[in-house]
Design a protein around this motif. Structure first.
Motif, PDB file in Angstrom:
ATOM      1  N   SER A 123      -7.291 -35.988  -3.466  1.00  0.00           N
ATOM      2  CA  SER A 123      -7.523 -36.672  -2.192  1.00  0.00           C
ATOM      3  C   SER A 123      -8.295 -37.966  -2.355  1.00  0.00           C
ATOM      4  CB  SER A 123      -8.290 -35.742  -1.245  1.00  0.00           C
ATOM      5  OG  SER A 123      -9.629 -35.542  -1.720  1.00  0.00           O
ATOM      6  N   GLY A 124      -9.001 -38.108  -3.469  1.00  0.00           N
ATOM      7  CA  GLY A 124      -9.872 -39.267  -3.648  1.00  0.00           C
ATOM      8  C   GLY A 124     -11.205 -39.126  -2.941  1.00  0.00           C
ATOM      9  N   LEU A 125     -11.451 -37.964  -2.359  1.00  0.00           N
ATOM     10  CA  LEU A 125     -12.679 -37.702  -1.616  1.00  0.00           C
ATOM     11  C   LEU A 125     -13.634 -36.842  -2.429  1.00  0.00           C
ATOM     12  CD1 LEU A 125     -11.045 -36.774   1.818  1.00  0.00           C
ATOM     13  CD2 LEU A 125     -12.063 -38.982   1.190  1.00  0.00           C
ATOM     14  N   ALA A 126     -14.922 -36.996  -2.160  1.00  0.00           N
ATOM     15  CA  ALA A 126     -15.911 -36.085  -2.725  1.00  0.00           C
ATOM     16  C   ALA A 126     -15.732 -34.708  -2.093  1.00  0.00           C
ATOM     17  CB  ALA A 126     -17.317 -36.626  -2.464  1.00  0.00           C
ATOM     18  N   PRO A 127     -16.242 -33.650  -2.740  1.00  0.00           N
ATOM     19  CA  PRO A 127     -16.016 -32.300  -2.207  1.00  0.00           C
ATOM     20  C   PRO A 127     -16.400 -32.128  -0.742  1.00  0.00           C
ATOM     21  CG  PRO A 127     -16.912 -32.161  -4.419  1.00  0.00           C
ATOM     22  CD  PRO A 127     -16.942 -33.623  -4.037  1.00  0.00           C
ATOM     23  N   LEU A 128     -17.565 -32.590  -0.351  1.00  0.00           N
ATOM     24  CA  LEU A 128     -18.001 -32.396   1.032  1.00  0.00           C
ATOM     25  C   LEU A 128     -17.061 -33.117   1.994  1.00  0.00           C
ATOM     26  CD1 LEU A 128     -20.143 -31.164   2.886  1.00  0.00           C
ATOM     27  CD2 LEU A 128     -21.467 -33.266   2.641  1.00  0.00           C
ATOM     28  N   ALA A 129     -16.656 -34.328   1.653  1.00  0.00           N
ATOM     29  CA  ALA A 129     -15.756 -35.088   2.521  1.00  0.00           C
ATOM     30  C   ALA A 129     -14.371 -34.462   2.577  1.00  0.00           C
ATOM     31  CB  ALA A 129     -15.660 -36.530   2.029  1.00  0.00           C
ATOM     32  N   TYR A 130     -13.899 -33.932   1.452  1.00  0.00           N
ATOM     33  CA  TYR A 130     -12.581 -33.297   1.449  1.00  0.00           C
ATOM     34  C   TYR A 130     -12.568 -32.071   2.349  1.00  0.00           C
ATOM     35  CZ  TYR A 130      -8.644 -30.456  -0.032  1.00  0.00           C
ATOM     36  OH  TYR A 130      -7.508 -29.677  -0.028  1.00  0.00           O
ATOM     37  N   PHE A 131     -13.555 -31.204   2.223  1.00  0.00           N
ATOM     38  CA  PHE A 131     -13.543 -29.999   3.044  1.00  0.00           C
ATOM     39  C   PHE A 131     -13.864 -30.295   4.504  1.00  0.00           C
ATOM     40  CE2 PHE A 131     -13.655 -28.039  -1.162  1.00  0.00           C
ATOM     41  CZ  PHE A 131     -12.638 -27.105  -0.985  1.00  0.00           C
ATOM     42  N   ASP A 132     -14.569 -31.377   4.765  1.00  0.00           N
ATOM     43  CA  ASP A 132     -14.715 -31.829   6.147  1.00  0.00           C
ATOM     44  C   ASP A 132     -13.358 -32.255   6.699  1.00  0.00           C
ATOM     45  OD1 ASP A 132     -16.344 -32.621   8.488  1.00  0.00           O
ATOM     46  OD2 ASP A 132     -15.749 -34.649   7.939  1.00  0.00           O
ATOM     47  N   THR A 133     -12.534 -32.884   5.868  1.00  0.00           N
ATOM     48  CA  THR A 133     -11.179 -33.263   6.283  1.00  0.00           C
ATOM     49  C   THR A 133     -10.319 -32.031   6.511  1.00  0.00           C
ATOM     50  OG1 THR A 133     -11.368 -35.344   5.055  1.00  0.00           O
ATOM     51  CG2 THR A 133      -9.153 -34.633   5.656  1.00  0.00           C
ATOM     52  N   VAL A 134     -10.474 -31.014   5.666  1.00  0.00           N
ATOM     53  CA  VAL A 134      -9.757 -29.752   5.881  1.00  0.00           C
ATOM     54  C   VAL A 134     -10.086 -29.184   7.256  1.00  0.00           C
ATOM     55  CG1 VAL A 134      -9.491 -27.357   5.111  1.00  0.00           C
ATOM     56  CG2 VAL A 134      -9.636 -29.194   3.416  1.00  0.00           C
ATOM     57  N   ARG A 135     -11.361 -29.192   7.595  1.00  0.00           N
ATOM     58  CA  ARG A 135     -11.781 -28.643   8.889  1.00  0.00           C
ATOM     59  C   ARG A 135     -11.223 -29.484  10.041  1.00  0.00           C
ATOM     60  NH1 ARG A 135     -15.093 -24.779  10.301  1.00  0.00           N
ATOM     61  NH2 ARG A 135     -15.775 -24.489   8.150  1.00  0.00           N
ATOM     62  N   LYS A 136     -11.243 -30.785   9.909  1.00  0.00           N
ATOM     63  CA  LYS A 136     -10.696 -31.646  10.958  1.00  0.00           C
ATOM     64  C   LYS A 136      -9.190 -31.461  11.092  1.00  0.00           C
ATOM     65  CE  LYS A 136     -14.228 -35.250  10.627  1.00  0.00           C
ATOM     66  NZ  LYS A 136     -14.534 -36.640  10.168  1.00  0.00           N
ATOM     67  N   ALA A 137      -8.498 -31.284   9.965  1.00  0.00           N
ATOM     68  CA  ALA A 137      -7.052 -31.060  10.011  1.00  0.00           C
ATOM     69  C   ALA A 137      -6.734 -29.762  10.732  1.00  0.00           C
ATOM     70  CB  ALA A 137      -6.480 -31.045   8.600  1.00  0.00           C
ATOM     71  N   ARG A 138      -7.484 -28.731  10.429  1.00  0.00           N
ATOM     72  CA  ARG A 138      -7.254 -27.447  11.119  1.00  0.00           C
ATOM     73  C   ARG A 138      -7.539 -27.576  12.606  1.00  0.00           C
ATOM     74  NH1 ARG A 138      -6.378 -24.441  14.080  1.00  0.00           N
ATOM     75  NH2 ARG A 138      -6.488 -22.156  14.121  1.00  0.00           N
ATOM     76  N   ALA A 139      -8.566 -28.318  12.970  1.00  0.00           N
ATOM     77  CA  ALA A 139      -8.903 -28.500  14.386  1.00  0.00           C
ATOM     78  C   ALA A 139      -7.846 -29.307  15.123  1.00  0.00           C
ATOM     79  CB  ALA A 139     -10.266 -29.174  14.508  1.00  0.00           C
ATOM     80  N   ALA A 140      -7.057 -30.092  14.388  1.00  0.00           N
ATOM     81  CA  ALA A 140      -6.025 -30.913  15.016  1.00  0.00           C
ATOM     82  C   ALA A 140      -4.792 -30.115  15.400  1.00  0.00           C
ATOM     83  CB  ALA A 140      -5.623 -32.050  14.071  1.00  0.00           C
ATOM     84  N   VAL A 141      -4.726 -28.855  14.962  1.00  0.00           N
ATOM     85  CA  VAL A 141      -3.540 -28.024  15.204  1.00  0.00           C
ATOM     86  C   VAL A 141      -3.893 -26.880  16.149  1.00  0.00           C
ATOM     87  CG1 VAL A 141      -1.834 -26.493  14.142  1.00  0.00           C
ATOM     88  CG2 VAL A 141      -2.552 -28.586  12.959  1.00  0.00           C
ATOM     89  N   ASN A 142      -3.114 -26.744  17.212  1.00  0.00           N
ATOM     90  CA  ASN A 142      -3.273 -25.628  18.140  1.00  0.00           C
ATOM     91  C   ASN A 142      -2.365 -24.479  17.719  1.00  0.00           C
ATOM     92  OD1 ASN A 142      -5.018 -27.092  19.929  1.00  0.00           O
ATOM     93  ND2 ASN A 142      -3.212 -28.155  20.720  1.00  0.00           N
ATOM     94  N   ILE A 143      -2.949 -23.281  17.602  1.00  0.00           N
ATOM     95  CA  ILE A 143      -2.147 -22.096  17.314  1.00  0.00           C
ATOM     96  C   ILE A 143      -1.540 -21.604  18.624  1.00  0.00           C
ATOM     97  CG2 ILE A 143      -2.154 -19.749  16.417  1.00  0.00           C
ATOM     98  CD1 ILE A 143      -2.699 -21.925  14.331  1.00  0.00           C
ATOM     99  N   PRO A 144      -0.233 -21.360  18.667  1.00  0.00           N
ATOM    100  CA  PRO A 144       0.369 -20.839  19.907  1.00  0.00           C
ATOM    101  C   PRO A 144      -0.341 -19.566  20.366  1.00  0.00           C
ATOM    102  CG  PRO A 144       2.068 -21.499  18.353  1.00  0.00           C
ATOM    103  CD  PRO A 144       0.767 -21.593  17.608  1.00  0.00           C
TER     104      PRO A 144
END
Length: 223
Positions: A123-144
């Protein structure tokens, strides 16, 4: 000439998987990719398959008493064709505090470590920034809603699952996702996201969506 052809074929067979996976001139350069794939695993299917393989023995904390439904398998940098992996070897250290903070989304420490080594380092991100992106990506998706607290086994088609996710997520289309399956169960939903985490069409991913007529979604634990 015949011996040369044989040697060439042997070299091709011995090339590491990375060469086949990358398929891009950028060849595993951290931060150099086109989009992400967010993989959401249907945890009850993972646990059911693990129980079958292990004669009913638990497959770890993910398959304990807590009723997990969709969990994050990973957030994977992708090329338009192919994908990078293991972009920094050895990978930058992943601190236990980061691992602990992600267990609500990725309920297995070994999964978190593996995903960082294989995908996060690209990703080119440091660990903390990468997993923060993981959390933001999950928050961007609504589960039916129909899958959020499944209490009984549900028979679905791949198309019905796609339609449910599209209905729950404005801007998502069938060209930006793929349904994963094994021989009988829905295993995961993969959603393509641009670097800004907006939905992103991904023909190479979408064309590999499950083609089975009918799939089973086992219920969450306790269902």
């Amino acid at each position: 000439m015949f011996k040369l052809a044989i040697r060439t074929a042997l070299v091709a067979c011995l090339l590491p998987p990375l060469a086949a996976a990358a398929q891009d001139a950028r060849a595993n350069e951290p931060g150099q990719f086109d989009f992400y794939v967010l993989s959401l695993s249907w945890s009850p299917s993972f646990c059911a398959a693990a129980a079958e393989r292990n004669a009913g023995r638990s497959a770890g904390p993910q398959c304990g008493a807590r009723p997990y439904s969709f969990v994050v398998h990973g957030l994977w940098p992708q090329y338009d064709k192919g994908f990078p992996e293991y972009c920094q070897v050895p990978s930058p250290r992943l601190y236990r505090g980061i691992v602990s903070s992600m267990l609500d989304l990725m309920p297995a420490p070994h999964l978190i470590f593996n995903e960082w080594d294989k995908h996060g380092t690209c990703s080119g991100l440091a660990p903390l920034a990468y997993f923060d992106t993981v959390r933001k990506a999950r928050a961007a998706v609504n589960i039916p809603l129909e899958y959020s607290d499944l209490k009984a086994p549900l028979s679905v088609t791949p198309g019905a699952v796609e339609d449910a996710f599209i209905k729950a997520n404005p801007g998502l289309s069938s060209g930006a996702m793929a349904i994963g399956c094994d021989k009988k169960r829905l295993t995961e939903v993969r959603l393509c996201l641009a670097k800004d985490l907006q939905f992103h069409d991904c023909a190479e991913i979408a064309k590999r969506s499950c083609r089975r007529d009918q799939l089973l979604m086992p219920p969450v634990r306790g269902g």
